[in-house]
Structures are given as C-alpha cells and as structure tokens.
Scaffold this motif. Structure first.
Motif, PDB file in Angstrom:
ATOM      1  N   PRO A 203       0.267  -4.837  -7.443  1.00 39.21           N
ATOM      2  CA  PRO A 203       1.502  -4.125  -7.071  1.00 39.21           C
ATOM      3  C   PRO A 203       1.248  -2.718  -6.539  1.00 39.21           C
ATOM      4  CG  PRO A 203       1.841  -5.294  -9.132  1.00 39.21           C
ATOM      5  CD  PRO A 203       0.368  -5.399  -8.801  1.00 39.21           C
ATOM      6  N   ILE A 204       0.244  -2.037  -7.086  1.00 41.41           N
ATOM      7  CA  ILE A 204      -0.103  -0.704  -6.579  1.00 41.41           C
ATOM      8  C   ILE A 204      -0.611  -0.802  -5.148  1.00 41.41           C
ATOM      9  CG2 ILE A 204      -1.660   1.261  -6.878  1.00 41.41           C
ATOM     10  CD1 ILE A 204      -1.605   0.713  -9.886  1.00 41.41           C
ATOM     11  N   VAL A 205      -1.455  -1.804  -4.886  1.00 39.58           N
ATOM     12  CA  VAL A 205      -1.972  -2.014  -3.529  1.00 39.58           C
ATOM     13  C   VAL A 205      -0.828  -2.294  -2.566  1.00 39.58           C
ATOM     14  CG1 VAL A 205      -3.409  -3.515  -2.090  1.00 39.58           C
ATOM     15  CG2 VAL A 205      -4.221  -2.823  -4.356  1.00 39.58           C
ATOM     16  N   VAL A 206       0.110  -3.145  -2.969  1.00 34.70           N
ATOM     17  CA  VAL A 206       1.257  -3.462  -2.112  1.00 34.70           C
ATOM     18  C   VAL A 206       2.077  -2.211  -1.819  1.00 34.70           C
ATOM     19  CG1 VAL A 206       3.453  -4.717  -2.008  1.00 34.70           C
ATOM     20  CG2 VAL A 206       1.402  -5.868  -2.852  1.00 34.70           C
ATOM     21  N   ARG A 207       2.266  -1.389  -2.843  1.00 29.81           N
ATOM     22  CA  ARG A 207       3.016  -0.143  -2.648  1.00 29.81           C
ATOM     23  C   ARG A 207       2.322   0.760  -1.636  1.00 29.81           C
ATOM     24  NH1 ARG A 207       8.061   1.804  -2.821  1.00 29.81           N
ATOM     25  NH2 ARG A 207       8.062   4.075  -3.133  1.00 29.81           N
ATOM     26  N   LEU A 208       1.018   0.869  -1.728  1.00 30.99           N
ATOM     27  CA  LEU A 208       0.263   1.702  -0.789  1.00 30.99           C
ATOM     28  C   LEU A 208       0.291   1.123   0.625  1.00 30.99           C
ATOM     29  CD1 LEU A 208      -2.878   2.542  -2.976  1.00 30.99           C
ATOM     30  CD2 LEU A 208      -1.044   4.113  -2.331  1.00 30.99           C
ATOM     31  N   ALA A 209       0.399  -0.216   0.700  1.00 25.40           N
ATOM     32  CA  ALA A 209       0.359  -0.886   2.004  1.00 25.40           C
ATOM     33  C   ALA A 209       1.705  -0.874   2.715  1.00 25.40           C
ATOM     34  CB  ALA A 209      -0.120  -2.328   1.845  1.00 25.40           C
ATOM     35  N   LYS A 210       2.766  -0.416   2.048  1.00 20.79           N
ATOM     36  CA  LYS A 210       4.092  -0.438   2.658  1.00 20.79           C
ATOM     37  C   LYS A 210       4.178   0.464   3.880  1.00 20.79           C
ATOM     38  CE  LYS A 210       7.080  -1.975  -1.119  1.00 20.79           C
ATOM     39  NZ  LYS A 210       7.555  -3.166  -0.397  1.00 20.79           N
ATOM     40  N   SER A 211       3.377   1.528   3.906  1.00 24.49           N
ATOM     41  CA  SER A 211       3.369   2.377   5.094  1.00 24.49           C
ATOM     42  C   SER A 211       2.744   1.641   6.270  1.00 24.49           C
ATOM     43  CB  SER A 211       2.612   3.674   4.811  1.00 24.49           C
ATOM     44  OG  SER A 211       1.278   3.390   4.374  1.00 24.49           O
TER      45      SER A 211
END
Length: 371
Positions: A164-172
């Motif tokens: 989930p942290i990776v997904v959050r960072l990838a949202k940009s």
C-alpha cells in the motif's frame, strides 16, 4: 492459460523456472538438518541457500507490482479487498493444511510419549499466530513449527503494509526515478542487516521484517524501472552472464569467506540482474526457461517450499527408528519425496482452493453491486 489457473496478462513464464530453482535451492540448503551427509563441505554452493528466500521476496515484489500496481493506483476499497482476498487465496490454504497436519502429528507423538517428535514443538500461541500468518509481526526471536512458514508471515506483512505504501508513492507517476528510489530504500534495508549482523539471514526481532521489506521494495522498484526501460539490449546474453556470475559467486563463496567477505549483497545484486534479464528476454534462453516441465516446477514451488521440512522431518523420524543410514541417498530421497508431496498439494489443494476462493470473491462482488 495454464489449464488450471489464470495467468496475468503479460506474465513472463520464464520467471516461473527461476522461482522453482529458488525453492529447490532452499530445500537442498535445509538438508543439513536431516541428513548426516555434509552437504556444505561437499557442495559449497549450497551454503547460501537461505538467499533463495530473498530471491523470492524480490521476485514477489516484481510480480505483484506487474499485476497489481497500476490497478492499485486507480482502484479504491474494492481493489484492496480483491487484492487481499487473492493473496489469502494464494498463501493460506496449503499453509493452513500443513500447520493442522503438523499439530495433529505433534499431539499424536505426545500421546505415544515419543522422546523426539518429528515436528519442532512450541506453544499453542506460536502455532496460532504462525497459522494466521502474523507471528513475524510480533518480532519473535526464532522460528517454530514449520520453520519456512516464517517467510509466509513476513510476506503477508509486505502485502498489507509495504505494498500500500508503494501504491501511494506511485499515484503521482510510475517512473524510473520512483523505481530507483524504492530499490535504493530496499537495498539500504538489506545493507543495514549486513552491516549490523554480517549477514542478511537474521532470524530474531525485527530482522525478518526488515529483510522482507527490503527485498520486496527492491522488487517493486525493479518493476517500475522495467516498465519504463526503453534501452535495447541482448537480454538473453545478459541472462546467461548474470546466471553464470551468480553460480560462480556461489561456487567461490568459501574463498570469499576466507578473505572475510560474505557474498550476500553481491548475490542479491546478481539476483536483481537475473530477474531483470529474465523479465525482458524473449530469445531462445527465455523460451527454454518457459518449457512446460520448468514452468510446472515453478508452479509447485510454493507447496514445495512449505512442505519440505515436514516431509524431511518425517523421513528422518522413520529412518532413525528403522536404523536407515541418513547419508547422501537419504537426502536425495527426501528431495524427491518433497517434490512429489508438493505436486500432490498443488493439484489437490492449491488449484482447487484458489479457484474456490476466487469464485467466492466474484459471488460477493455481484451481491454488493447496486441494483
């Protein structure tokens, strides 16, 4: 399609053979606990078999990102429910069955008052938390019951906390820069373990969680880099070179040890190159690695990883009571029986349970759709 399971779009079959090789590497590494044959002395390449687990973590981060990262960026609560459910469908059924069988075996041995039960005993709480795949979250000081299952607990942590942290960072945006950042953070985590303990094979306290987080982040970063990599290269040639370098490093690991160098980090780097080149390769080597027999070996790798310690423990128990020598041929028989057991688990448990749980998810999804 593989007859029994669905393959994600664009799935690289060559990666499956690497997964099978990593599982077999771990199995042979664990033979030293069950066979009297000195595997480490005769075959020094086996000494670093524990790195097969780290290979799994890196590969898992890459494949999970390949299948789910872009979905996660645009998805909401429904995506996370599906993601968690599918991960449980992948991990839990075989793991749960083996844990129940080991508990029953332990209770049966206690009833017989056996002096040396063939399962590693521990408390009921250890069994429960390990079965629920959360034991490693409490940062214990060792492995219990089915010892390879520690990594299942750690892997589940990576799914519900790290991804989930990776997904959050990838949202940009999913960029090479993000990939380099994730891989660097993961590398620093593994580097911390190596610098502190002289190895990344740390079994106590927060070591296993740092280990899985580091490997998983490297894998996620590797996918981000691969997804944006436009460089033309003879990936087949690079695959051959990287596999040869890894094998050479393992063969000459005793000499490195004599020089005071533990090759953990060097081998991790070579694993990354192997995965990258196998992912991008479309040449004859990649096609060879996609052969049905090698693909099958990758498919049973999860069951093989989970069942080999109980199988070899039972073999040791029988051999000791029948006076059978536990030498080289005993070790080979342990490996073959583990592979056979893994195939049975794959066919009778993994595939049916995964299909059933996916059907349940689809049923739940249709019931929650608005009228």
């Amino acid at each position: 399609m593989n007859g029994a399971i669905e393959l994600a779009a664009g799935y690289r079959k060559a990666l499956n053979s690497l997964r099978g090789a990593a599982a077999l590497y771990v199995v042979i590494y664990h033979l030293r606990y069950f066979s009297t044959f000195d595997w480490f002395t005769e075959f020094p390449v086996i000494r670093y078999g524990y790195l097969g687990v780290d290979f799994f973590f890196i590969l898992s981060g890459s494949i999970i990102s390949h299948v789910y990262l872009k979905q996660g960026v645009v998805g909401g609560k429904a995506f996370w429910f599906k993601f968690t459910w599918y991960r449980l469908a992948r991990l839990f059924p075989v793991h749960f069955l083996i844990m129940v069988l080991m508990l029953l075996a332990f209770l049966f041995m206690q009833e017989l008052e056996a002096k040396e039960p063939w399962v590693s005993q521990s408390s009921a709480l250890d069994w429960l938390t390990l079965t629920l795949m959360i034991r490693q979250w409490f940062m214990p000081d060792g492995y219990v019951w089915n010892t390879p299952a520690w990594s299942i607990s750690a892997e589940f942590f990576a799914y519900v906390v790290i991804f989930p942290i990776v997904v959050r960072l990838a949202k940009s945006n999913i960029t090479i820069l993000l990939g380099v950042f994730l891989a660097t953070v993961g590398g620093l985590m593994l580097g911390y373990l190596y610098a502190t303990f002289g190895t990344i094979n740390v079994v106590s306290s927060s070591g296993p969680l740092i280990r899985v987080a580091g490997g998983f982040l490297i894998g996620c970063g590797l996918y981000c880099i691969i997804d944006n990599l436009k460089v033309e290269c003879n990936w087949d040639f690079l695959l051959i070179i990287s596999v040869a370098f890894t094998t050479t490093g393992l063969i000459f690991s005793p000499k490195l040890l004599n020089e005071g160098i533990k090759p953990d980090i060097l081998l991790i780097i070579s694993f990354v190159v192997v995965i990258l080149s196998a992912y991008k390769s479309v040449g004859p080597i990649s096609k060879f690695m996609s052969l049905p027999i090698l693909f099958w070996f990758g498919e049973i790798s999860f069951s093989l990883y989970l069942c080999h310690v109980p199988v070899m423990g039972l073999c040791r128990y029988i051999a000791e009571h029948l006076g059978i020598e536990r030498g080289y041929f005993f070790g080979c028989c342990c490996v073959l029986l583990s592979i056979l057991s893994a195939h049975i688990l794959y066919r009778l448990v993994e595939i049916p349970s995964r299909q059933k749980m996916r059907m349940i998810h689809k049923h739940l999804q249709t019931r929650t759709l608005p009228c």
